[in-house]
Design a protein around this motif. Structure first.
Motif, PDB file in Angstrom:
ATOM      1  N   TYR A   1      60.073  45.154  36.441  1.00  0.00           N
ATOM      2  CA  TYR A   1      60.534  46.320  36.930  1.00  0.00           C
ATOM      3  C   TYR A   1      61.363  46.158  38.249  1.00  0.00           C
ATOM      4  N   SER A   2      61.346  45.438  38.856  1.00  0.00           N
ATOM      5  CA  SER A   2      62.170  44.814  39.851  1.00  0.00           C
ATOM      6  C   SER A   2      62.429  43.354  40.224  1.00  0.00           C
ATOM      7  N   SER A   3      63.013  42.862  41.293  1.00  0.00           N
ATOM      8  CA  SER A   3      63.212  41.444  41.763  1.00  0.00           C
ATOM      9  C   SER A   3      61.944  41.099  41.922  1.00  0.00           C
ATOM     10  N   ASP A   4      61.035  41.700  42.885  1.00  0.00           N
ATOM     11  CA  ASP A   4      59.752  40.954  43.213  1.00  0.00           C
ATOM     12  C   ASP A   4      58.809  41.317  42.117  1.00  0.00           C
ATOM     13  N   LEU A   5      59.058  42.191  41.162  1.00  0.00           N
ATOM     14  CA  LEU A   5      57.952  42.377  40.008  1.00  0.00           C
ATOM     15  C   LEU A   5      58.561  42.084  39.037  1.00  0.00           C
ATOM     16  N   TYR A   6      58.999  40.798  38.708  1.00  0.00           N
ATOM     17  CA  TYR A   6      59.856  40.191  37.581  1.00  0.00           C
ATOM     18  C   TYR A   6      58.559  40.250  36.235  1.00  0.00           C
ATOM     19  N   ALA A   7      59.096  40.124  34.949  1.00  0.00           N
ATOM     20  CA  ALA A   7      58.324  40.067  33.950  1.00  0.00           C
ATOM     21  C   ALA A   7      57.240  38.814  33.981  1.00  0.00           C
ATOM     22  N   ILE A   8      56.054  39.032  33.707  1.00  0.00           N
ATOM     23  CA  ILE A   8      55.074  37.785  33.645  1.00  0.00           C
ATOM     24  C   ILE A   8      54.247  37.594  32.430  1.00  0.00           C
ATOM     25  N   PRO A   9      54.069  36.360  31.758  1.00  0.00           N
ATOM     26  CA  PRO A   9      53.239  36.428  30.584  1.00  0.00           C
ATOM     27  C   PRO A   9      51.757  36.676  30.864  1.00  0.00           C
ATOM     28  N   LEU A  10      51.006  36.743  29.912  1.00  0.00           N
ATOM     29  CA  LEU A  10      49.649  36.903  30.064  1.00  0.00           C
ATOM     30  C   LEU A  10      48.809  35.891  30.824  1.00  0.00           C
ATOM     31  N   GLY A  11      49.162  34.505  30.745  1.00  0.00           N
ATOM     32  CA  GLY A  11      48.625  33.464  31.490  1.00  0.00           C
ATOM     33  C   GLY A  11      48.930  33.541  33.045  1.00  0.00           C
ATOM     34  N   THR A  12      49.910  34.038  33.162  1.00  0.00           N
ATOM     35  CA  THR A  12      50.106  33.971  34.681  1.00  0.00           C
ATOM     36  C   THR A  12      49.606  35.330  35.227  1.00  0.00           C
ATOM     37  N   PHE A  13      49.452  36.353  34.311  1.00  0.00           N
ATOM     38  CA  PHE A  13      48.911  37.715  34.831  1.00  0.00           C
ATOM     39  C   PHE A  13      47.371  37.115  35.204  1.00  0.00           C
ATOM     40  N   THR A  14      46.712  36.460  34.200  1.00  0.00           N
ATOM     41  CA  THR A  14      45.357  36.185  34.290  1.00  0.00           C
ATOM     42  C   THR A  14      44.985  35.331  35.618  1.00  0.00           C
ATOM     43  N   TYR A  15      46.042  34.543  36.006  1.00  0.00           N
ATOM     44  CA  TYR A  15      45.943  33.682  37.307  1.00  0.00           C
ATOM     45  C   TYR A  15      46.113  34.733  38.306  1.00  0.00           C
ATOM     46  N   LYS A  16      47.014  35.553  38.236  1.00  0.00           N
ATOM     47  CA  LYS A  16      47.531  36.478  39.312  1.00  0.00           C
ATOM     48  C   LYS A  16      46.289  37.415  39.694  1.00  0.00           C
ATOM     49  N   ARG A  17      45.430  37.957  38.554  1.00  0.00           N
ATOM     50  CA  ARG A  17      44.377  38.855  38.637  1.00  0.00           C
ATOM     51  C   ARG A  17      43.200  38.047  39.608  1.00  0.00           C
ATOM     52  N   ILE A  18      43.230  36.871  39.271  1.00  0.00           N
ATOM     53  CA  ILE A  18      41.924  35.931  39.967  1.00  0.00           C
ATOM     54  C   ILE A  18      42.609  35.748  41.388  1.00  0.00           C
ATOM     55  N   ASN A  19      43.651  35.414  41.616  1.00  0.00           N
ATOM     56  CA  ASN A  19      44.289  35.346  42.795  1.00  0.00           C
ATOM     57  C   ASN A  19      44.117  36.568  43.786  1.00  0.00           C
ATOM     58  N   ALA A  20      44.072  37.798  43.102  1.00  0.00           N
ATOM     59  CA  ALA A  20      44.083  39.111  43.908  1.00  0.00           C
ATOM     60  C   ALA A  20      42.424  39.298  44.329  1.00  0.00           C
ATOM     61  N   ILE A  21      41.573  38.925  43.475  1.00  0.00           N
ATOM     62  CA  ILE A  21      40.013  38.917  43.862  1.00  0.00           C
ATOM     63  C   ILE A  21      39.780  37.653  44.878  1.00  0.00           C
ATOM     64  N   LYS A  22      40.124  36.794  44.693  1.00  0.00           N
ATOM     65  CA  LYS A  22      40.092  35.634  45.707  1.00  0.00           C
ATOM     66  C   LYS A  22      40.668  36.187  47.138  1.00  0.00           C
ATOM     67  N   GLU A  23      41.662  36.457  47.035  1.00  0.00           N
ATOM     68  CA  GLU A  23      42.263  37.044  48.495  1.00  0.00           C
ATOM     69  C   GLU A  23      41.405  37.986  49.243  1.00  0.00           C
ATOM     70  N   VAL A  24      41.204  39.145  48.229  1.00  0.00           N
ATOM     71  CA  VAL A  24      40.529  40.447  48.600  1.00  0.00           C
ATOM     72  C   VAL A  24      38.918  39.697  49.255  1.00  0.00           C
ATOM     73  N   ALA A  25      38.354  38.872  48.450  1.00  0.00           N
ATOM     74  CA  ALA A  25      37.112  38.297  48.847  1.00  0.00           C
ATOM     75  C   ALA A  25      37.074  37.664  50.086  1.00  0.00           C
ATOM     76  N   SER A  26      38.317  37.004  50.456  1.00  0.00           N
ATOM     77  CA  SER A  26      38.548  36.195  51.639  1.00  0.00           C
ATOM     78  C   SER A  26      38.572  37.217  52.968  1.00  0.00           C
ATOM     79  N   SER A  27      39.154  38.304  52.757  1.00  0.00           N
ATOM     80  CA  SER A  27      39.254  39.342  53.911  1.00  0.00           C
ATOM     81  C   SER A  27      38.001  40.154  53.980  1.00  0.00           C
ATOM     82  N   LEU A  28      37.466  40.541  52.883  1.00  0.00           N
ATOM     83  CA  LEU A  28      35.708  41.430  52.971  1.00  0.00           C
ATOM     84  C   LEU A  28      34.900  40.072  53.563  1.00  0.00           C
TER      85      LEU A  28
END
Length: 213
Positions: free
Chosen positions: A151-178
């Motif tokens: 939808y935008s330059s910073d939110l370019y289309a990503i395939p499912l494999g990348t989505f899976t990685y990005k989702r895990i990355n979000a959880i890990k980053e949140v966990a670190s802050s918490l």
């Protein structure tokens, strides 16, 4: 189906699990503390709903239990029934009222923290995934489809494999802050029996009371 990234029910989640199996589970494995964060994130949309429901009830109800109400109810029970059972019911109602208020306070503050932490995620895709799944409560399939279009330059289309990685990355980053904030100490292993066993973790209200002191 049980997986390293939690319980998912839709077909896209099943495909994500297949990708994890192909790439290697070690790359996507969550630590114990990250699993606690994942539990809290997945529960967050429900938490938001409960907060709004509680506030709606508090804002619209016409009366509440005052000290006079409690005293009158106690006296009426003694006069009419002459049994302690009825006074216990009144006491239990008061306890329940205060417990609901404590749970609301807990959920409200946790939600505020989660909003801040999610908004602080560095990667644009990981942040958007966390917002859509763990704040707005959208399903895995909807979010992966949304991000597959771009939808935008910073939110370019990503395939499912990348989505899976990005989702895990979000959880890990949140966990670190918490973890830094000490929030993950509030998430305890569920040692319950029967239906409680289906939920691996729970939020400990007593730990929260100690956290606030």
């Amino acid at each position: 189906m049980s997986s390293l990234i939690g319980e998912e029910l839709d077909p896209v989640a099943e495909e994500s699990l297949a990708i994890i199996e192909e790439v290697g589970r070690d790359k996507y494995a969550l630590t114990e503390k990250e699993r606690r964060a994942e539990f809290l994130l997945k529960f967050h949309p429900t938490m938001i709903k409960l907060i709004l429901d509680y506030e709606k009830v508090e804002n619209t109800k016409t009366s509440s239990l005052s000290q006079d109400d409690i005293s009158n109810a106690y006296g009426h029970a003694k006069r009419e029934h002459g049994r302690e059972l009825y006074t216990d019911v009144t006491a239990n109602t008061v306890v329940l009222k205060h417990k609901k208020a404590a749970i609301y306070s807990l959920y409200k503050q946790l939600s505020e923290i989660l909003h801040i932490v999610i908004n602080s995620i560095n990667d644009a895709h990981s942040k958007k995934i966390a917002e859509l799944m763990f704040i707005k409560g959208h399903r895995h399939s909807y979010v992966s489809s949304y991000l597959s279009k771009g939808y935008s330059s910073d939110l370019y289309a990503i395939p499912l494999g990348t989505f899976t990685y990005k989702r895990i990355n979000a959880i890990k980053e949140v966990a670190s802050s918490l973890e830094v904030l000490g929030i993950l100490d509030l998430i305890q292993k569920n040692e319950g029996t029967g239906r409680c066993k289906k939920q691996q973790y729970r939020i400990d209200l007593e730990e929260w009371s100690a956290y606030e002191e």
